[in-house]
Motif scaffolding. Sequence first.
Motif, short mmCIF file in Angstrom:
data_model
loop_
_atom_site.label_atom_id
_atom_site.label_comp_id
_atom_site.label_asym_id
_atom_site.label_seq_id
_atom_site.Cartn_x
_atom_site.Cartn_y
_atom_site.Cartn_z
N THR A 1 -20.90 -27.41 -10.90
CA THR A 1 -20.83 -27.68 -9.46
C THR A 1 -19.72 -28.69 -9.16
OG1 THR A 1 -23.22 -27.38 -9.40
CG2 THR A 1 -22.21 -28.34 -7.45
N SER A 50 -24.33 -34.12 -10.28
CA SER A 50 -24.55 -32.68 -10.11
C SER A 50 -24.27 -32.04 -11.46
CB SER A 50 -23.59 -32.12 -9.06
OG SER A 50 -22.26 -32.24 -9.51
N GLU A 89 -27.38 -30.05 -5.04
CA GLU A 89 -26.20 -30.09 -5.93
C GLU A 89 -24.91 -30.13 -5.11
OE1 GLU A 89 -25.47 -28.93 -9.37
OE2 GLU A 89 -27.48 -29.42 -10.07
N ILE A 101 -25.61 -22.13 -5.43
CA ILE A 101 -25.78 -23.51 -5.90
C ILE A 101 -26.76 -24.22 -4.96
CG2 ILE A 101 -24.56 -25.70 -6.26
CD1 ILE A 101 -22.05 -24.00 -6.85
#
Lengths: 199, 91
Positions: free
Chosen positions: A76, A72, A164, A160
């Motif tokens: 994140t 990711s 992710e 996000i």
Amino acid sequence: MSQDTVDIDSPEFLERLRKYDPDAFTLLFRALKDRIYGLALRLTRNRDDAEEVLQEAFFAAFDKIETFKGNSRLSTWIYAIASNAALSRLRKKESKNVTLTDELLPTLEKNLFNRGELVFAVDPSDPTMQHELEQKLEEAIETLPEGHKEIFVMKELEHIPIKEIAAAFDLNPGAVKTRLHRARLMLRSRLSDYWGVPV
Amino acid sequence: MNHQCHEHGEFDCQKYVELMSEYLDNELGPADRELWQRHFDGCDPCQKFFASFESSLDLLQYLQKHSCPENVAMRLEDILKEKARSRQQRV
């Protein structure tokens, strides 16, 4: 390099972190501190805990930077570390939130569907109502079950992508989508005052 | 459930609620999206449910952004920088 131009998710920046470049860690911290603190505060609803979580997340990121695999984005990954730290802290405080099980879902959704006309009971854009609304939103998020709350906050407030989030928590995207959907349904239910009818 | 959907059974409405997030996130495939839309267009309670579902997410814009207190930020920034310097010297 100024804070405005650095891309903290670039491979070059990651390389600087892996070499323990002090300026890189400063830039990383400055870039993410408010968002990580905000996430921690939203999950714990306690300023002292949020500060501790912020510290824990950055120290853990520092210690584990060499193990970061890049599944990711770096940001994140640090959100996920902070989320886990916040939830661990909540668990220690013996949070009474009940984790939603798959068996409960049909009943929950059946109840959630029970509604009438869509009428705003209050005007959310009215400045006098905003504080109340904000409090209600914070409470609604706080009471989301563990496993759902952090996903909801990361998706809805930090925007996000699901892929992710899934990578950061080592979950499959389908599980993230399911939890996000349940969390959204619960939010809707808990904001029932704003629809003017019981839901 | 207190509404009756005249065109479809209750299970259908339940199913469509389950798919609302995927619809909202534009993650339904073309065939499912068409089915979803067809049900939605003919089901007033589902339209109202979806409106409140979507609006509850819109309300999140009213949440205040929190900033890390300046003194905390300065302290942690210094510690991190020092940790990095110390690690660099060891490597």
